[in-house]
Design a protein around this motif. Structure first.
Motif, short mmCIF file in Angstrom:
data_model
loop_
_atom_site.label_atom_id
_atom_site.label_comp_id
_atom_site.label_asym_id
_atom_site.label_seq_id
_atom_site.Cartn_x
_atom_site.Cartn_y
_atom_site.Cartn_z
N GLN A 194 0.86 -1.18 0.00
CA GLN A 194 0.00 0.00 0.00
C GLN A 194 0.90 1.23 0.00
OE1 GLN A 194 -2.41 -1.26 3.58
NE2 GLN A 194 -4.08 -0.68 2.22
N LEU A 195 0.39 2.33 -0.49
CA LEU A 195 1.24 3.53 -0.52
C LEU A 195 0.38 4.76 -0.24
CD1 LEU A 195 4.05 4.18 -3.08
CD2 LEU A 195 2.75 6.04 -2.11
N ASP A 196 0.70 5.44 0.85
CA ASP A 196 -0.03 6.65 1.20
C ASP A 196 0.98 7.79 1.17
OD1 ASP A 196 -1.75 8.51 2.18
OD2 ASP A 196 -1.73 7.77 4.24
N GLY A 197 0.92 8.65 0.15
CA GLY A 197 1.87 9.75 0.01
C GLY A 197 2.47 9.74 -1.38
N LYS A 198 3.63 10.39 -1.50
CA LYS A 198 4.28 10.45 -2.82
C LYS A 198 5.71 9.96 -2.70
CE LYS A 198 1.71 14.23 -4.83
NZ LYS A 198 1.71 15.64 -5.21
N ILE A 199 6.19 9.30 -3.78
CA ILE A 199 7.56 8.78 -3.76
C ILE A 199 8.02 8.59 -5.20
CG2 ILE A 199 7.00 6.29 -3.70
CD1 ILE A 199 9.14 6.24 -1.31
N THR A 200 9.31 8.77 -5.47
CA THR A 200 9.82 8.55 -6.83
C THR A 200 10.06 7.05 -7.02
OG1 THR A 200 12.14 8.69 -6.22
CG2 THR A 200 11.05 10.78 -6.81
N LYS A 201 10.25 6.66 -8.29
CA LYS A 201 10.48 5.24 -8.59
C LYS A 201 11.74 4.73 -7.88
CE LYS A 201 11.22 2.44 -12.63
NZ LYS A 201 11.52 2.50 -14.06
N ASP A 202 12.82 5.53 -7.93
CA ASP A 202 14.08 5.10 -7.30
C ASP A 202 13.92 4.96 -5.80
OD1 ASP A 202 15.28 4.98 -9.70
OD2 ASP A 202 16.37 6.89 -9.52
N GLU A 203 13.22 5.94 -5.19
CA GLU A 203 13.00 5.87 -3.73
C GLU A 203 12.15 4.65 -3.38
OE1 GLU A 203 13.07 10.67 -2.74
OE2 GLU A 203 11.21 9.69 -3.31
N LEU A 204 11.15 4.37 -4.22
CA LEU A 204 10.29 3.21 -3.95
C LEU A 204 11.13 1.93 -4.02
CD1 LEU A 204 7.51 1.99 -3.39
CD2 LEU A 204 7.08 1.97 -5.84
#
Ligand code: UDP
Length: 237
Positions: A194-204
């Protein structure tokens, strides 16, 4: 120069909160377990496999897994009305879906495994602690599983990717990102994301690497809890 990221409790970015796990905490249930990460504590208990009521929900080809999750009212600092909510129903479903890929209920048609997950202390990451406790409770109840499921919330706080986010961190920074992940650590299969918020592909990608490493650590704690109950029993015979 950018300020180095410091965690409130002094942990490294890839460091879990101190963990504890114990089986058999609810003696009357077929299987049960406690899982603790820092100040978050989950208790899980299994009833069944038993005949599904109401009968129209029975399945002829397999048994069902039905999960109830809730925060007990005294588990949080804010007021929490006792009883179910939209959040608790959603998390019950999330826990079910995180565990089902590890299970094979084809030997128990018409029955259900009823799983109850209650949080006695909440400091973020309760669905993950709930999954960790639940996997142990299922093992304690003798429900066959391909492997244990382990879970942790990773995420990004003040631009830093970290593992096992606590409530202070979840409320910190401008846009904290919370990513609960459950895995079968040996096969590397992800059963919850699950993902709540924002994140870049590299950070993910780096967050998922941290989750994988931590899930392996969690699985060791889970295995030790199983050994502590069953191996010590064998040895004392
Ligand atoms: N929380 C709370 N009251 C509530 C729901 C949540 O204080 O009614 C807190 C609790 O510490 C929980 C955290 O907020 O662990 C984060 O909740 P979330 O819904 O993100 O799920 P969790 O991280 O617990 O899986």
């Amino acid at each position: 120069m950018a300020k180095a990221f410091k965690r409130n409790d002094g942990r490294k970015v890839d460091e879990m909160r101190p963990m504890e796990a114990k089986l058999g905490v609810v003696k009357s249930a077929e299987g049960s377990a406690m899982f603790k990460a820092g100040k978050t504590i989950a208790i899980a208990a299994v009833r069944g496999p038993r005949e599904v009521v109401p009968a129209h929900k029975q399945r002829a080809d397999r048994g069902l897994l039905r999960c109830t999750y809730d925060l007990l009212s005294f588990s949080v600092n804010d007021r929490k009305r006792p009883g179910p909510s939209r959040r608790s129903s959603e998390i019950g479903m999330v826990i079910e879906n995180a565990l089902l890929p590890a299970m094979d209920l084809s030997d128990w048609p018409y029955t259900s495994v009823d799983l109850y997950v209650y949080i006695t202390q909440a400091d973020a990451g309760t669905r993950c602690a709930g999954i960790n406790a639940a996997a142990l409770a299922l093992a304690d109840a003798g429900i066959p599983m391909k492997e244990l499921v382990s879970a942790v919330a990773v995420g990004k706080v003040d631009g830093q990717v970290i593992v096992d986010i606590d409530k202070h961190e979840e409320d910190q920074g401008e846009f904290p990102t919370d990513i609960p992940v459950a895995m079968m650590p040996n096969s590397g299969k992800v059963t919850l994301l699950q993902l709540d918020g924002k994140i870049t592909k590299d950070e993910l990608n780096s967050a998922l690497k941290l989750a994988e490493k931590s899930c392996k650590e969690i699985q060791e704690v889970q295995k030790q809890a199983i050994r502590a109950k069953y191996v010590s029993k064998e040895e004392s015979k």
